[in-house]
Design an enzyme around this catalytic site. Structure first.
Site, mmCIF file in Angstrom:
data_model
loop_
_atom_site.group_PDB
_atom_site.id
_atom_site.type_symbol
_atom_site.label_atom_id
_atom_site.label_comp_id
_atom_site.label_asym_id
_atom_site.label_seq_id
_atom_site.Cartn_x
_atom_site.Cartn_y
_atom_site.Cartn_z
ATOM 1 C CG ASP A 44 -7.959 -24.237 31.752
ATOM 2 O OD1 ASP A 44 -7.820 -24.543 30.636
ATOM 3 O OD2 ASP A 44 -8.044 -23.247 32.326
ATOM 4 N N GLY A 65 -12.113 -30.264 22.496
ATOM 5 C CA GLY A 65 -11.942 -28.966 23.569
ATOM 6 C C GLY A 65 -11.593 -27.999 22.771
ATOM 7 N N GLY A 66 -12.015 -26.636 22.833
ATOM 8 C CA GLY A 66 -11.356 -25.597 22.631
ATOM 9 C C GLY A 66 -12.627 -24.593 22.310
ATOM 10 C CB SER A 68 -16.838 -24.565 18.848
ATOM 11 O OG SER A 68 -17.757 -23.730 19.399
ATOM 12 C CB SER A 104 -13.324 -26.514 11.374
ATOM 13 O OG SER A 104 -14.420 -25.668 11.000
ATOM 14 C CE1 TYR A 129 -13.048 -23.267 15.771
ATOM 15 C CE2 TYR A 129 -14.224 -23.124 13.717
ATOM 16 C CZ TYR A 129 -14.049 -23.734 14.739
ATOM 17 O OH TYR A 129 -14.550 -24.882 14.760
ATOM 18 C CE LYS A 133 -11.321 -26.359 15.462
ATOM 19 N NZ LYS A 133 -11.409 -27.552 16.511
ATOM 20 N NE ARG A 167 -20.745 -21.899 5.459
ATOM 21 C CZ ARG A 167 -20.759 -22.458 6.810
ATOM 22 N NH1 ARG A 167 -21.766 -22.451 7.526
ATOM 23 N NH2 ARG A 167 -19.256 -22.950 7.279
HETATM 24 C C1 15L Z 1 -17.702 -24.754 12.820
HETATM 25 O O1 15L Z 1 -16.529 -25.442 12.800
HETATM 26 C C2 15L Z 1 -18.035 -24.724 14.202
HETATM 27 O O2 15L Z 1 -17.548 -25.354 15.309
HETATM 28 C C3 15L Z 1 -19.709 -24.828 14.497
HETATM 29 O O3 15L Z 1 -19.993 -24.273 15.509
HETATM 30 C C4 15L Z 1 -20.294 -24.211 12.963
HETATM 31 O O4 15L Z 1 -20.268 -22.709 13.120
HETATM 32 C C5 15L Z 1 -19.537 -24.857 11.856
HETATM 33 O O5 15L Z 1 -18.476 -24.895 11.844
HETATM 34 C C6 15L Z 1 -20.054 -24.366 10.627
HETATM 35 O O6 15L Z 1 -19.648 -24.026 9.860
HETATM 36 O O7 15L Z 1 -21.458 -24.371 10.522
#
Ligand code: 15L
Length: 272
Positions: A44, A65-66, A68, A104, A129, A133, A167
């Site tokens: 963990d 890890g985290g 998402s 992300s 989220y 990032k 998208r």
């Molecule tokens: C992300 O950052 C996520 O981790 C993934 O699960 C998707 O939701 C992706 O973006 C996305 O934008 O499709």
């Protein structure tokens, strides 16, 4: 052969990477969820002692890890802020220089879909989220400048064998393309701190990914062959904000369910 730690190894991206990179590196897989594998260590990362244990003796870390998706702040704080700090700091204390951080598309999700953005744009997160990032990117920048550590920040679109919807035609990345980018992050000499977009060579891309190409990335896949079928199937959305911005529903949702979770009825008074 380099020893590489993959955190978050039981997740979707981790599973693809563990399969694609097996044989190329000696992998150490880790997650707080269990996994039946000989090279797996349960940990963990919101506990520093466990982050220190899993990062010991590796050549590089792929820190997946985290949490998402968008979700409750407390969950994001523990997993993505505290967990990320613990892994970077544990790496520093254990003398691990190289980290690939899958950030992300949601770090820049409030850029419009009619804009093309590159690795130099100021972050524009679309969710808590996304903010987490941006935190990871900023922490990596600090550790690169202050401690000489080396980071490839990969702003991942969506890793899947095939794009899921309209998208994702603009930000899809195939498992073999993400594996190639991650390998660049592990092996490319002289990386100090670089940001790239984790997308295949999609004709509908919103990204100028020249920084990845400069580092030698040669994506093999393009979402275009999937486009016709996806566009025919997709129903028009009334969420104008989600349709306008790159982050899609992350821009409006307060609580994006985990993939596969049952759909909740729409809340009244949601922004349109
Ligand atoms: C992300 O950052 C996520 O981790 C993934 O699960 C998707 O939701 C992706 O973006 C996305 O934008 O499709």
């Amino acid at each position: 052969m380099k020893t590489v730690l993959i955190t978050g190894a039981t997740g979707d991206v981790g599973t693809h990477l563990a399969r694609e990179l097996a044989g190329k590196y000696k992998l150490r897989l880790s997650d707080k969820r269990p996994l039946k594998a000989r090279n797996f260590v349960k940990a963990d990362i919101s506990r520093m002692s466990e982050a220190l244990k899993i990062t010991k003796g590796v050549d590089a870390i792929v820190h997946l890890g985290g949490y998402s998706v968008e979700g409750p702040w407390e969950a994001i704080l523990q997993a993505n802020i505290i967990g990320c700090y613990n892994v970077f700091e544990a790496a520093r204390r254990n003398g691990v220089k190289r980290i690939v951080f899958p950030t992300s598309n949601h770090a820049t999700g409030f850029y419009r879909r009619d804009q093309t953005i590159d690795h130099r744009v100021y972050p524009s997160p679309d969710s808590r989220y996304g903010v987490s990032k941006v935190f990871g990117e900023a922490l990596g920048s600090l550790y690169a400048d202050k401690y000489g550590m080396e980071f490839l920040m990969v702003r991942i679109g969506n890793v899947n064998p095939a794009p899921l919807d309209k998208r994702r035609l603009s930000l899809w990345i195939s498992p073999r393309d993400i594996a190639q980018l991650v390998s660049i992050g592990i092996d490319h000499p002289g990386i100090k701190f670089e940001i790239v977009y984790g997308v295949s060579r999609n004709q509908r891309s919103w990204y100028d990914n020249s920084n990845a190409y400069r580092l030698g990335y040669q994506p093999q896949d393009d979402s275009e062959p999937f486009a016709q079928e996806i566009l025919q199937k997709e129903k028009p959305s009334s969420d104008l904000i989600a349709e306008t911005y790159q982050g899609g529903v992350f821009c409006t949702a307060e609580d994006v369910p985990l993939p596969g979770a049952p759909k909740k009825p729409a809340k009244k008074g949601r922004r349109k």
